[in-house]
Design a protein around this motif. Structure first.
Motif, PDB file in Angstrom:
ATOM      1  N   ALA A 281      29.555   7.295  52.413  1.00 35.60           N
ATOM      2  CA  ALA A 281      28.408   6.376  52.502  1.00 35.60           C
ATOM      3  C   ALA A 281      28.698   5.250  53.492  1.00 35.60           C
ATOM      4  O   ALA A 281      27.849   4.871  54.305  1.00 35.60           O
ATOM      5  CB  ALA A 281      28.081   5.805  51.123  1.00 35.60           C
ATOM      6  N   LEU A 282      29.927   4.748  53.443  1.00 33.96           N
ATOM      7  CA  LEU A 282      30.318   3.664  54.344  1.00 33.96           C
ATOM      8  C   LEU A 282      30.402   4.179  55.788  1.00 33.96           C
ATOM      9  O   LEU A 282      29.970   3.502  56.734  1.00 33.96           O
ATOM     10  CB  LEU A 282      31.666   3.093  53.897  1.00 33.96           C
ATOM     11  N   ALA A 283      30.939   5.379  55.951  1.00 33.42           N
ATOM     12  CA  ALA A 283      31.058   5.968  57.300  1.00 33.42           C
ATOM     13  C   ALA A 283      29.670   6.142  57.923  1.00 33.42           C
ATOM     14  O   ALA A 283      29.459   5.820  59.099  1.00 33.42           O
ATOM     15  CB  ALA A 283      31.787   7.305  57.230  1.00 33.42           C
ATOM     16  N   VAL A 284      28.721   6.633  57.136  1.00 33.66           N
ATOM     17  CA  VAL A 284      27.356   6.824  57.649  1.00 33.66           C
ATOM     18  C   VAL A 284      26.719   5.473  57.949  1.00 33.66           C
ATOM     19  O   VAL A 284      26.040   5.300  58.976  1.00 33.66           O
ATOM     20  CB  VAL A 284      26.495   7.655  56.656  1.00 33.66           C
ATOM     21  N   ALA A 285      26.977   4.476  57.078  1.00 32.34           N
ATOM     22  CA  ALA A 285      26.432   3.132  57.319  1.00 32.34           C
ATOM     23  C   ALA A 285      26.988   2.547  58.617  1.00 32.34           C
ATOM     24  O   ALA A 285      26.271   1.910  59.390  1.00 32.34           O
ATOM     25  CB  ALA A 285      26.746   2.216  56.138  1.00 32.34           C
TER      26      ALA A 285
END
Ligand SMILES: [Zn+2]
Length: 425
Positions: free
Chosen positions: A198-202
């Motif tokens: 989720a953080l990588a996509v954000a």
């Protein structure tokens, strides 16, 4: 007085530089300005049939305000009117696979000149939107903005953040002499089982990317997680056809939006049930191919075949998009090939291969180059000539439905309602 003259000369000089560099007669639309294209033969490409109808297109600012098929333009008395009798009007072309910012030159000015020359060549060829499939997002966002603000003649630019496993990045980073390539960036991220997806996509989203490029050294499980999270955050999932160890079937199963490089679909499994770089089969197993293609169709996965690369490298590429098209898989037109080093535009070569070797009619190839191109980027606001769509339009001198080569004979490109017309040289 002297000072005033100097300033005046300075302004003239700037205007002069702009004019000769740009080679275009700009007509920047404001929010109220109207542009009427009348009497043109409109190929709207709302379907693959490719019908032609003579009519008038009214453009307000950056959108198509109205299309009608009578000769009445009186209510648009204050508009700029261009008579296009005998000309053909199509949606702007979309190159679904470019790399504008991957190989920077040492000299910044030279680098800028080269990228801007590519972008100008694209506009000159009727390409009004591109999808960049991995590169430095700071550079890409700068060019995307310059294009949006009409600071340079350039297509609209959408770009990806590249996700891959450590094997891939360790290998490429060892060989890169660009210091900024040595560690993860929001546009180039190492993904493992312990990554917070989720953080990588954000992070990717924060870099301005509108898609994740699923590239290499990722398991089927990770690919599925990345696609789900990309969808959650409103991003597209653009994948290679084979990601190692995730197989083409697993990529299609993960419901990515697009799969690039048709020949990759023929990677088979080795004795251990894994796909490896060595497991590319020379002969096409059509049973297996059909199973993958039908899954792509079911999951609405668009194929970005990059045929011209395959042809240039004697790879068995064209049979796969041919079969994909027969089975009803959507095919986009992406080049993944440099624009400056050959006189001919790679996009036209890619398009001609669809017609000459993949069984596409001219209309079907044009539909791929516009409507499907827009879909491959997740864009519903362009790709056809319709009321309410973005005013991305090309005008050509001869009918490309008769001969696909006629598409090269560009009269004018309009991007976001702005006219780019090459001056006669
Ligand atoms: Zn590429």
């Amino acid at each position: 007085m002297k000072k005033t003259i100097k300033i005046y000369l300075f302004i003239l000089l700037i205007i002069g530089i702009n004019n000769c560099y740009c080679q275009y007669q700009g007509y920047t639309t404001d929010s109220d300005s109207l542009l009427v294209l009348k009497n043109g033969s409109i190929i709207s490409l709302t379907s693959q049939e490719g019908s032609v109808k003579t009519g008038t297109i009214v453009i307000k600012a950056d959108k198509i305000e109205e299309i009608f098929f009578t000769e009445n333009t009186k209510e648009y008395a204050n508009a700029k009117v261009i008579d296009l009798k005998g000309k053909y009007i199509l949606p702007g072309l979309i190159d679904a696979h470019v790399h504008l910012a991957t190989v920077p030159k040492k000299n910044r000015i030279e680098n800028q000149k080269e990228v801007e020359a590519v972008l100008l060549k694209m506009i000159n060829s009727g390409i009004t939107t591109v999808r960049d499939m991995a590169g430095n997002a700071i550079i890409l966002s700068d060019y995307a903005r310059a294009s949006r603000l009409d600071q340079i003649p350039a297509p609209s630019i959408f770009y990806a953040s590249q996700f891959a496993g450590p094997k891939y990045f360790n290998m490429t980073r060892r060989h890169s002499n660009n210091p900024e390539d040595k560690s993860d960036k929001p546009w180039a991220q190492t993904i493992t089982d312990s990554t917070n997806i989720a953080l990588a996509v954000a992070r990717a989203k924060g870099s301005g990317a509108t898609g994740i490029k699923i590239y290499s050294d990722l398991s089927a499980h990770l690919v599925k997680n990345i696609v789900e999270e990309a969808n959650n955050q409103g991003l597209q999932a653009w994948s290679h056809s084979a990601v190692f160890p995730a197989s083409p079937m697993q990529i299609a199963n993960a419901k990515v939006n697009t799969m690039s490089h048709a020949w990759d679909i023929m990677y088979g499994l080795n004795e251990d049930g894994e796909i490896t770089r060595e497991s590319l089969s020379n002969k096409i197993d059509f049973n297996r191919l059909d199973r993958i293609l039908l899954l792509m169709k079911k999951n609405k996965v668009i194929l970005d075949p990059t045929n011209y690369i395959a042809e240039n490298n004697n790879m068995n590429g064209v049979e796969i998009p041919k079969r994909a098209h027969e089975l009803g898989v959507k095919v986009a037109v992406g080049t993944d090939w440099p624009y400056l080093y050959e006189p001919e535009i790679p996009f036209f070569k890619e398009l001609k291969l669809l017609v000459d070797k993949c069984g596409f009619t001219n209309a079907e190839a044009l539909y791929s180059a516009t409507k499907i191109g827009a879909e491959s980027i997740g864009l519903a606001d362009r790709g056809t000539i319709e009321k309410g769509k973005k005013a991305d339009i090309i005008i050509v001198n001869k009918n490309p439905l008769d001969h696909i080569e006629n598409l090269k004979d560009i009269h004018t490109t309009i991007k976001s309602g702005i006219i780019y017309k090459k001056e006669k040289t």
